[in-house]
Design an enzyme around this catalytic site. Structure first.
Site, PDB file in Angstrom:
ATOM      1  N   CYS A   9      37.938  46.422  29.167  1.00 33.34           N
ATOM      2  CA  CYS A   9      38.041  47.318  30.096  1.00 33.34           C
ATOM      3  C   CYS A   9      38.652  47.851  29.906  1.00 33.34           C
ATOM      4  CB  CYS A   9      38.617  46.235  30.859  1.00 33.34           C
ATOM      5  SG  CYS A   9      40.385  44.964  30.768  1.00 33.34           S
ATOM      6  N   ASN A  12      43.521  45.938  29.443  1.00 33.99           N
ATOM      7  CA  ASN A  12      42.967  44.612  28.387  1.00 33.99           C
ATOM      8  C   ASN A  12      44.100  43.638  28.990  1.00 33.99           C
ATOM      9  OD1 ASN A  12      43.664  43.910  24.390  1.00 33.99           O
ATOM     10  ND2 ASN A  12      41.998  43.133  26.030  1.00 33.99           N
ATOM     11  N   CYS A  14      43.043  41.542  31.976  1.00 35.99           N
ATOM     12  CA  CYS A  14      42.059  40.994  32.606  1.00 35.99           C
ATOM     13  C   CYS A  14      41.393  40.102  32.784  1.00 35.99           C
ATOM     14  CB  CYS A  14      42.217  41.480  34.131  1.00 35.99           C
ATOM     15  SG  CYS A  14      43.674  41.505  35.418  1.00 35.99           S
ATOM     16  N   ARG A  15      40.014  41.519  32.851  1.00 30.37           N
ATOM     17  CA  ARG A  15      38.554  40.946  32.320  1.00 30.37           C
ATOM     18  C   ARG A  15      38.329  40.877  30.167  1.00 30.37           C
ATOM     19  NH1 ARG A  15      36.126  46.452  35.162  1.00 30.37           N
ATOM     20  NH2 ARG A  15      38.449  47.098  34.322  1.00 30.37           N
ATOM     21  N   SER A  16      38.564  42.333  30.439  1.00 25.77           N
ATOM     22  CA  SER A  16      38.209  41.429  28.680  1.00 25.77           C
ATOM     23  C   SER A  16      38.808  40.680  27.774  1.00 25.77           C
ATOM     24  CB  SER A  16      38.314  43.198  28.000  1.00 25.77           C
ATOM     25  OG  SER A  16      39.958  43.360  27.794  1.00 25.77           O
ATOM     26  N   ASP A 125      36.824  44.303  38.713  1.00 28.02           N
ATOM     27  CA  ASP A 125      38.465  44.373  37.929  1.00 28.02           C
ATOM     28  C   ASP A 125      38.782  43.674  39.534  1.00 28.02           C
ATOM     29  OD1 ASP A 125      41.077  44.474  37.441  1.00 28.02           O
ATOM     30  OD2 ASP A 125      40.824  46.573  37.097  1.00 28.02           O
TER      31      ASP A 125
END
Length: 157
Positions: A9, A12, A14-16, A125
């Site tokens: 993402c 690095n 939150c999402r990934s 995001d």
């Protein structure tokens, strides 16, 4: 031989890393945990070394996941030879990764492995929103992780 996956993402935090944590568990549940290494990274370097966003960590924890060991890293072009599969969380990061990828390397969207997702679907995001955004990310990465696990099982068997 270990199959290696990297989820990417922007920063690095939150999402990934949420997807990394979820995918690890999903692979364990499919009996693939010992054969697959899962990492995550960001295309930007401003959070390198930082832990996961506390809202992401809290959301994972509330659902029985442990992301406390995560530290942000930055993906660079030299990393492509380390991984069998590189998955981007959104189209912006996908575009960036494809620009820096060596010829012949395929980079895909993470949600392309969710059979319920439309073509080109992204993991949004959640950084600038409230807790509901992190809950949505968790729901989306759980759904796509099942498809990723099935894909990897087909690749390594």
């Amino acid at each position: 031989m270990t199959y290696r996956v990297c989820l990417v993402c922007m920063g690095n935090i939150c999402r990934s890393p949420m997807a990394e944590t979820v995918l690890r568990r999903t692979l364990d549940e499919h009996g693939l945990g010992e054969r697959v290494a899962v990492d995550s990274a960001g295309t930007g370097g401003w959070h390198v070394g930082d832990p996961m966003d506390e809202r992401a960590l809290r959301t994972l924890s509330e659902h029985g996941y442990d992301g406390s060991a995560h530290r942000a890293r930055q993906f660079t072009s030299g990393w492509f030879d380390r991984y069998d599969l590189v998955l981007a969380m959104d189209r912006d990061n996908l575009s960036f990764l494809r620009r820096i990828a060596p010829d012949g390397v395929e980079v895909l969207l993470f949600r392309s492995f969710d059979p319920a997702a439309r073509a080109g679907a992204e993991v949004p995001d959640p950084y600038y929103g409230g807790p509901e955004g992190f809950e949505e990310v968790l729901r989306l990465v759980e759904a796509a992780s099942e498809g990723v696990a099935k894909h990897i099982a087909d690749e390594i068997d």
